[in-house]
Design an enzyme around this catalytic site. Structure first.
Site, PDB file in Angstrom:
ATOM      1  N   LYS A 260       0.833  -1.199   0.000  1.00 12.84           N
ATOM      2  CA  LYS A 260       0.000   0.000   0.000  1.00 12.84           C
ATOM      3  C   LYS A 260       0.869   1.250   0.000  1.00 12.84           C
ATOM      4  O   LYS A 260       2.040   1.215   0.347  1.00 12.84           O
ATOM      5  CB  LYS A 260      -0.914   0.018   1.238  1.00 12.84           C
ATOM      6  CG  LYS A 260      -1.840  -1.204   1.349  1.00 12.84           C
ATOM      7  CD  LYS A 260      -2.955  -1.139   0.328  1.00 12.84           C
ATOM      8  CE  LYS A 260      -3.909  -2.309   0.447  1.00 12.84           C
ATOM      9  NZ  LYS A 260      -3.502  -3.515  -0.257  1.00 12.84           N
ATOM     10  N   ASP A 261       0.235   2.373  -0.362  1.00 15.54           N
ATOM     11  CA  ASP A 261       0.919   3.668  -0.422  1.00 15.54           C
ATOM     12  C   ASP A 261       1.606   3.998   0.890  1.00 15.54           C
ATOM     13  O   ASP A 261       1.154   3.630   1.959  1.00 15.54           O
ATOM     14  CB  ASP A 261      -0.096   4.809  -0.661  1.00 15.54           C
ATOM     15  CG  ASP A 261      -0.975   4.566  -1.853  1.00 15.54           C
ATOM     16  OD1 ASP A 261      -1.750   3.604  -1.823  1.00 15.54           O
ATOM     17  OD2 ASP A 261      -0.885   5.339  -2.809  1.00 15.54           O
ATOM     18  N   LYS A 262       2.656   4.796   0.792  1.00 16.61           N
ATOM     19  CA  LYS A 262       3.240   5.371   1.993  1.00 16.61           C
ATOM     20  C   LYS A 262       2.462   6.618   2.405  1.00 16.61           C
ATOM     21  O   LYS A 262       1.968   6.716   3.521  1.00 16.61           O
ATOM     22  CB  LYS A 262       4.712   5.746   1.787  1.00 16.61           C
ATOM     23  CG  LYS A 262       5.266   6.451   3.033  1.00 16.61           C
ATOM     24  CD  LYS A 262       6.684   6.942   2.878  1.00 16.61           C
ATOM     25  CE  LYS A 262       7.073   7.716   4.140  1.00 16.61           C
ATOM     26  NZ  LYS A 262       8.410   8.286   4.067  1.00 16.61           N
TER      27      LYS A 262
END
Length: 628
Positions: A260-262
């Site tokens: 998942k995105d940071k």
């Protein structure tokens, strides 16, 4: 636009190995969307270090200067839109909490963190049943010292507890109480001057990678503890590395369905082998920006790609569009969808795009591969990287260049270490020191820019209808449409290939453009097998249009640009009130929700709504203008 302070998750106790990430970067950027294992960027990410208000303008200008040399959408073939509504401006990811990702499980359920309790089966097993004396084996003073040691607040590097009632049973109780109640601590028994002590200490560093201690594990309990991981402003691998360190496990003991995105708030399912829910729940006492819950035991790990997709909640701040424009844009997204382009994060953020390195690998031009990764490049970079590149350009000495890097784990450091070990006549072997996923990222980004370019040409030539010569999937096999079949086929069924040795191409003139494009790049489309097996491209098929599901939206107005406009899972669990919006507020924002299948980019859906370039270069210019 400068990032305001993050919502702190759990108690305000930093994980020592991660203190530098507790404060979010001031860097405005379009980060990696959930697309199942998004690629890392080439080189080291530039993170402006200042946290002081008076320095924010300088930070914004520094990053803006760096991004003058970054890519725009035009550079990677992202050219077309499917709708004819009028676009409007807005700021994406002004705060990381403006981008919320909830995984959609294999069963089609949106994953939420809403339960921190330990499941009954975890309480029934012998390991988790405290004996009556458990609560009394540690004094209040000893508990205080151990708590401080756990959080690295103790000046000593250990806590010694004298065992006055020296029996094996009593020592076992003390060992067990410390390990159960203070995650991250290990114990040993020592004898000093005829007296026995139990010494508690941190088992981090090399010992953290040792095989985990074998605990009793009931046969009727699933071997894997599945849990929901809620994280803020941290990418999935960073989070797993933190958990690994505290649990004294190898990171590969954890499994997940996608990264998942940071720069976001994300919620996803994780599984870990033979670690109790109780041990995991104890970590909530000391982790920053991470929360674990919804524990259960199952007999299987998780596998990459098993998820059905992701649900996004996105805030676009400072929008210029009227309510009517917003409604037109979102209605089009709901009914028609967006072009399934590979997003900007696929191509890196530096002045040397990853697809150029990928093309050099496919051409077997290894000298160019090294040159592209190590040569000096325009734009602002960390000072040590600038010195490293200058040293390489001047001396071509890998050891001398390596000495300029404080962190040898970046791509440049790994390549230089390989060159130092194997010499410049064995570049293929030296290059293999870079982790496999990072190496494949280069050639995949080349495939992606070819796909983007060809899809733009396909939309330009034939618009939003299926035509003779297009490809559709029948099962997993591609089928070429006849004129008659095209009449009854939807554009949403049409796929385009990523180039490779195991795909077919559209038979219309645009499809023939693949060969011309690869030939211009010095590649033969009929010879996509590489001398090095890892770099052989089989190819794949990808739908050219994606229609999101569960699309909803509202325009909200607010007065304080520092407040979060989303009610997160953690805030709900803490019974914190939902954000209150002022109908006469000074600022306007668009709050939109939608679900996407795996391997699609939310930024490309947002691009279709705004009709705005989502590259960091363009977003930085927009943010800097707004900031000023």
């Amino acid at each position: 636009m400068a990032e305001s302070e993050p919502v702190q998750v759990g108690e305000k106790r930093g994980c020592p190995e991660d203190e530098e990430e507790d404060t979010p970067s001031k860097k405005p950027k379009v980060e990696e969307d959930q697309k199942n294992g998004g690629p890392p960027h080439d080189g080291v990410k530039e993170e402006p270090a200042s946290d002081e208000e008076e320095e924010e303008e300088e930070v914004a200008e520094t990053f803006a200067d760096m991004m003058k040399h970054g890519l725009t959408e035009l550079d990677v073939g992202i050219l077309k839109y499917v709708s004819d509504h009028e676009g409007f401006s807005g700021i994406l990811k002004e705060r990381y909490s403006d981008f919320v990702v909830n995984e959609i499980s294999k069963q089609g359920k949106i994953v939420h963190l809403d339960d921190l309790s330990i499941p009954p089966e975890a309480e029934e097993v012998p390991e988790a049943q405290p004996q009556p004396e458990d609560a009394d084996v540690l004094t209040e003073e000893q508990k205080k010292q151990l708590g401080e040691l756990q959080l690295f607040k103790n000046k000593e590097d250990n806590v010694s507890i004298e065992v006055l009632d020296d029996t094996k049973e009593k020592r076992t109780l003390v060992h067990k109480a410390i390990k159960t109640q203070y995650a991250g601590l290990e114990t040993k028994t020592e004898e000093k001057e005829g007296r026995k002590f139990i010494v508690a200490y941190h088992a981090a560093g090399k010992k953290a990678l040792a095989a985990p201690r074998k605990h009793f594990w009931p046969k009727n309990r699933g071997s894997f503890c599945h849990f929901v991981l809620y994280k803020e402003n941290k990418d999935t691998m960073d989070a797993i590395n933190v958990l690994s360190k505290f649990l004294r496990l190898r990171p590969n003991m954890f499994s997940y369905m996608g990264t998942k995105d940071k720069r976001a708030i994300t919620v996803q399912e994780i599984a870990v082998l033979k670690i109790t829910a109780e041990r995991l729940a104890h970590l909530n006492k000391c982790l920053m920006n991470l929360k674990l819950g919804n524990f259960c035991y199952k007999n299987h790990p998780l596998k990459l790609g098993e998820l059905q997709g992701n649900h996004f909640t996105v805030i676009i701040r400072n929008i210029s569009g009227t309510d009517e424009q917003v409604s037109q844009a979102l209605s089009s997204l709901k009914q028609t969808g967006f072009i399934n382009y590979y997003g900007m994060q696929r191509f890196g953020t530096t002045a040397v795009p990853t697809q150029q390195v990928g093309r050099a690998i496919l051409k077997n031009n290894w000298k160019e591969v090294v040159d592209l990764i190590l040569k000096p490049r325009p734009g602002a970079e960390k000072e040590f990287l600038v010195r490293c590149r200058e040293e390489w350009a001047k001396t071509q000495d890998p050891e001398a260049a390596l000495k300029k890097l404080p962190n040898k784990r970046c791509v440049e450091g790994q390549l230089l270490r390989g060159l130092s070990m194997y010499g410049q006549k064995n570049i293929v072997t030296a290059f293999a020191l870079i982790p496999r996923n990072n190496r494949l990222m280069y050639i995949h980004s080349y495939q992606s820019v070819v796909w983007n370019t060809m899809v733009s040409r396909r939309i330009e030539a034939f618009g939003l209808k299926a035509v003779e010569g297009d490809l559709v999937l029948k099962g997993t096999t591609a089928h070429v449409l006849s004129a008659e079949e095209a009449e009854s086929c939807s554009i949403h069924d049409v796929v385009m290939p990523l180039p490779g040795f195991d795909v077919i191409y559209p038979t219309h003139p645009v499809g023939k453009g693949y060969r011309e494009l690869l030939t211009a790049d010095g590649l033969d489309i009929d010879k996509m097998r590489h001398k090095v097996k890892d770099y052989s491209l089989a190819g794949a098929y990808r739908r050219i249009l994606i229609r999101p599901s569960d699309v909803s939206w509202e325009v909200i107005q607010y007065d304080d640009p520092r407040i979060s406009l989303v009610h997160s899972d953690f805030e709900k669990m803490e019974n914190k009130p939902a954000p209150v919006f002022n109908k006469e507020g000074k600022y306007r924002a668009l709050r939109m929700e939608f679900s996407l299948p795996p391997s699609t980019y939310a930024t490309m859906a947002i691009r279709e709504v705004l009709k705005l370039d989502t590259s960091i270069k363009k977003q930085t210019q927009l943010n800097t203008t707004w900031f000023n």
